[in-house]
Scaffold this motif. Structure first.
Motif, PDB file in Angstrom:
ATOM      1  N   LEU A 168       0.829  -1.206   0.000  1.00 34.14           N
ATOM      2  CA  LEU A 168       0.000   0.000   0.000  1.00 34.14           C
ATOM      3  C   LEU A 168       0.862   1.254   0.000  1.00 34.14           C
ATOM      4  N   ALA A 169       1.950   1.245   0.780  1.00 34.76           N
ATOM      5  CA  ALA A 169       2.849   2.407   0.801  1.00 34.76           C
ATOM      6  C   ALA A 169       3.468   2.637  -0.574  1.00 34.76           C
ATOM      7  N   ALA A 170       3.881   1.565  -1.240  1.00 34.49           N
ATOM      8  CA  ALA A 170       4.492   1.693  -2.564  1.00 34.49           C
ATOM      9  C   ALA A 170       3.490   2.212  -3.585  1.00 34.49           C
ATOM     10  N   CYS A 171       2.246   1.762  -3.509  1.00 32.49           N
ATOM     11  CA  CYS A 171       1.211   2.227  -4.437  1.00 32.49           C
ATOM     12  C   CYS A 171       0.984   3.728  -4.291  1.00 32.49           C
ATOM     13  N   VAL A 172       0.880   4.184  -3.052  1.00 24.83           N
ATOM     14  CA  VAL A 172       0.602   5.600  -2.804  1.00 24.83           C
ATOM     15  C   VAL A 172       1.809   6.465  -3.156  1.00 24.83           C
ATOM     16  N   VAL A 173       2.978   6.090  -2.637  1.00 25.03           N
ATOM     17  CA  VAL A 173       4.181   6.896  -2.876  1.00 25.03           C
ATOM     18  C   VAL A 173       4.543   6.892  -4.354  1.00 25.03           C
ATOM     19  N   GLY A 174       4.494   5.729  -4.988  1.00 25.24           N
ATOM     20  CA  GLY A 174       4.821   5.646  -6.409  1.00 25.24           C
ATOM     21  C   GLY A 174       3.881   6.474  -7.264  1.00 25.24           C
ATOM     22  N   GLY A 175       2.595   6.426  -6.954  1.00 31.86           N
ATOM     23  CA  GLY A 175       1.632   7.216  -7.707  1.00 31.86           C
ATOM     24  C   GLY A 175       1.868   8.713  -7.553  1.00 31.86           C
TER      25      GLY A 175
ATOM     26  N   PHE B 299      -4.312  -0.126 -11.875  1.00 25.75           N
ATOM     27  CA  PHE B 299      -4.801  -1.316 -11.169  1.00 25.75           C
ATOM     28  C   PHE B 299      -3.842  -2.484 -11.368  1.00 25.75           C
ATOM     29  N   THR B 300      -3.402  -2.705 -12.604  1.00 25.64           N
ATOM     30  CA  THR B 300      -2.471  -3.805 -12.868  1.00 25.64           C
ATOM     31  C   THR B 300      -1.118  -3.559 -12.193  1.00 25.64           C
ATOM     32  N   ASP B 301      -0.702  -2.291 -12.104  1.00 23.21           N
ATOM     33  CA  ASP B 301       0.533  -1.982 -11.378  1.00 23.21           C
ATOM     34  C   ASP B 301       0.416  -2.412  -9.919  1.00 23.21           C
ATOM     35  N   GLY B 302      -0.749  -2.194  -9.321  1.00 21.52           N
ATOM     36  CA  GLY B 302      -0.966  -2.618  -7.945  1.00 21.52           C
ATOM     37  C   GLY B 302      -0.876  -4.129  -7.789  1.00 21.52           C
TER      38      GLY B 302
ATOM     39  N   ARG C 184      -8.026  20.497 -12.050  1.00 18.61           N
ATOM     40  CA  ARG C 184      -8.966  19.402 -12.318  1.00 18.61           C
ATOM     41  C   ARG C 184      -8.227  18.183 -12.881  1.00 18.61           C
ATOM     42  N   ALA C 185      -7.266  18.428 -13.780  1.00 19.04           N
ATOM     43  CA  ALA C 185      -6.480  17.326 -14.342  1.00 19.04           C
ATOM     44  C   ALA C 185      -5.695  16.620 -13.238  1.00 19.04           C
ATOM     45  N   LEU C 186      -5.125  17.399 -12.319  1.00 23.49           N
ATOM     46  CA  LEU C 186      -4.356  16.825 -11.219  1.00 23.49           C
ATOM     47  C   LEU C 186      -5.258  16.003 -10.313  1.00 23.49           C
ATOM     48  N   LEU C 187      -6.461  16.505 -10.003  1.00 27.91           N
ATOM     49  CA  LEU C 187      -7.383  15.800  -9.118  1.00 27.91           C
ATOM     50  C   LEU C 187      -7.789  14.452  -9.704  1.00 27.91           C
ATOM     51  N   TRP C 188      -8.204  14.444 -10.961  1.00 26.94           N
ATOM     52  CA  TRP C 188      -8.695  13.212 -11.558  1.00 26.94           C
ATOM     53  C   TRP C 188      -7.585  12.209 -11.801  1.00 26.94           C
ATOM     54  N   ASN C 189      -6.385  12.685 -12.120  1.00 24.10           N
ATOM     55  CA  ASN C 189      -5.277  11.751 -12.235  1.00 24.10           C
ATOM     56  C   ASN C 189      -4.929  11.164 -10.874  1.00 24.10           C
ATOM     57  N   GLY C 190      -5.076  11.970  -9.827  1.00 26.41           N
ATOM     58  CA  GLY C 190      -4.850  11.451  -8.491  1.00 26.41           C
ATOM     59  C   GLY C 190      -5.858  10.378  -8.116  1.00 26.41           C
ATOM     60  N   LEU C 191      -7.125  10.607  -8.450  1.00 29.70           N
ATOM     61  CA  LEU C 191      -8.149   9.598  -8.187  1.00 29.70           C
ATOM     62  C   LEU C 191      -7.890   8.322  -8.979  1.00 29.70           C
ATOM     63  N   SER C 192      -7.451   8.502 -10.233  1.00 27.29           N
ATOM     64  CA  SER C 192      -7.128   7.330 -11.053  1.00 27.29           C
ATOM     65  C   SER C 192      -5.993   6.522 -10.451  1.00 27.29           C
ATOM     66  N   SER C 193      -5.017   7.210  -9.852  1.00 24.11           N
ATOM     67  CA  SER C 193      -3.868   6.507  -9.274  1.00 24.11           C
ATOM     68  C   SER C 193      -4.270   5.639  -8.086  1.00 24.11           C
ATOM     69  N   LEU C 194      -5.426   5.943  -7.452  1.00 27.34           N
ATOM     70  CA  LEU C 194      -5.889   5.129  -6.326  1.00 27.34           C
ATOM     71  C   LEU C 194      -6.252   3.714  -6.751  1.00 27.34           C
ATOM     72  N   ALA C 195      -6.448   3.500  -8.053  1.00 27.20           N
ATOM     73  CA  ALA C 195      -6.736   2.144  -8.536  1.00 27.20           C
ATOM     74  C   ALA C 195      -5.582   1.204  -8.232  1.00 27.20           C
ATOM     75  N   ALA C 196      -4.368   1.743  -8.119  1.00 23.79           N
ATOM     76  CA  ALA C 196      -3.218   0.906  -7.759  1.00 23.79           C
ATOM     77  C   ALA C 196      -3.393   0.327  -6.361  1.00 23.79           C
ATOM     78  N   VAL C 197      -3.975   1.116  -5.461  1.00 20.09           N
ATOM     79  CA  VAL C 197      -4.229   0.629  -4.105  1.00 20.09           C
ATOM     80  C   VAL C 197      -5.218  -0.527  -4.139  1.00 20.09           C
ATOM     81  N   LEU C 198      -6.280  -0.382  -4.941  1.00 16.38           N
ATOM     82  CA  LEU C 198      -7.252  -1.465  -5.076  1.00 16.38           C
ATOM     83  C   LEU C 198      -6.600  -2.709  -5.661  1.00 16.38           C
ATOM     84  N   GLY C 199      -5.779  -2.513  -6.690  1.00 12.14           N
ATOM     85  CA  GLY C 199      -5.073  -3.646  -7.272  1.00 12.14           C
ATOM     86  C   GLY C 199      -4.152  -4.321  -6.277  1.00 12.14           C
ATOM     87  N   GLY C 200      -3.480  -3.513  -5.450  1.00 16.16           N
ATOM     88  CA  GLY C 200      -2.610  -4.074  -4.440  1.00 16.16           C
ATOM     89  C   GLY C 200      -3.359  -4.897  -3.410  1.00 16.16           C
ATOM     90  N   LEU C 201      -4.525  -4.409  -2.991  1.00  9.68           N
ATOM     91  CA  LEU C 201      -5.338  -5.154  -2.022  1.00  9.68           C
ATOM     92  C   LEU C 201      -5.821  -6.475  -2.606  1.00  9.68           C
TER      93      LEU C 201
END
Length: 246
Positions: free
Chosen positions: A8-15, A116-119, A164-181
């Protein structure tokens, strides 16, 4: 430290690292350069699909006929999804007009699937060894920078505000956390479906580049050398990231 905590730390920090670097690369870009940089995005998207995602799906054991059948289904699926999204749009527009704004959902969807696949990959690496996991996390972050830069460029060119671009890309990066879980708790089944997910992600990038970006670029007058050069730069930068990853 537990492997899940590492993951989880790697997903968040990497994103955050890859997105922040991409933002620094693109936010200071003069508006007149956005059109040329769409060529860069096209190169990144095509290189990601053909040089990274599809080969990884094949190496993961996906049979060749299944891979191409799924790729074809994905391309057709994105076509019908786009047609459904454009249902309310006027049909009186010129046949060759292309509005970059309509590509935004596909950009975000493709990026979300890729994150998600990265996670999933990170979860598998950390279950083997923490050092391997962090090495993989650093490699993925370096690999993601050109792709995230391409996404920012496309969103800005489509008329989005930087925040707005930064916000939505940030939300998209959270998919890595889901993939990791999912990768950690359900690794056997997630691993079996991983190559299929990679092919769908590749289909989204190919469809976006070929159906929207390249026809849009074809309408731009002049700057052939610039467009070709930036497209080659996107491919080269993505390839360099892949070399580091492997």
């Amino acid at each position: 430290m537990h492997p899940l905590t590492h993951t989880l730390a790697a997903c968040v920090v990497g994103g955050l690292l890859s997105m922040g670097a991409a933002a620094l690369l693109t936010f200071g870009l003069p508006r007149r350069w956005l059109t040329r940089m769409i060529s860069f995005s096209t190169g990144v998207l095509l290189a990601t699909a053909f040089l990274d995602l599809l080969p990884e799906a094949a190496e993961a054991g996906l049979e060749t006929h299944t891979l191409f059948a799924l790729l074809l289904a994905g391309l057709l699926g994105f076509f019908f999804l786009e047609k459904a999204a454009l249902w309310r749009h006027s049909h009186d527009a010129p046949a060759h007009s292309h509005d970059l704004a309509r590509t935004v959902p596909i950009i975000l969807l493709g990026d979300t699937v890729h994150n998600f696949t990265d996670g999933l990959v990170l979860a598998a690496a950390f279950l083997v060894d923490p050092h391997l996991g962090w090495a993989t996390a650093l490699a993925i972050a370096a690999h993601e920078i050109p792709q995230e830069a391409g996404d920012f460029i496309l969103l800005l060119a489509a008329g989005w505000r930087r925040s707005r671009a930064l916000l939505w890309n940030g939300l998209s990066s959270l998919a890595a956390v889901l993939g990791g879980l999912i990768g950690h708790f359900w690794l056997s089944d997630a691993g079996r479906w991983l190559p299929h997910v990679l092919v769908i992600a590749a289909a989204s990038f190919i469809y976006l580049a070929v159906s929207d970006l390249m026809p849009w670029l074809r309408q731009q007058r002049g700057d052939l050398a610039w467009h070709g050069g930036f497209m080659a730069a996107g491919i080269a930068l993505l390839s360099a990231g892949m070399a580091f990853l492997h």
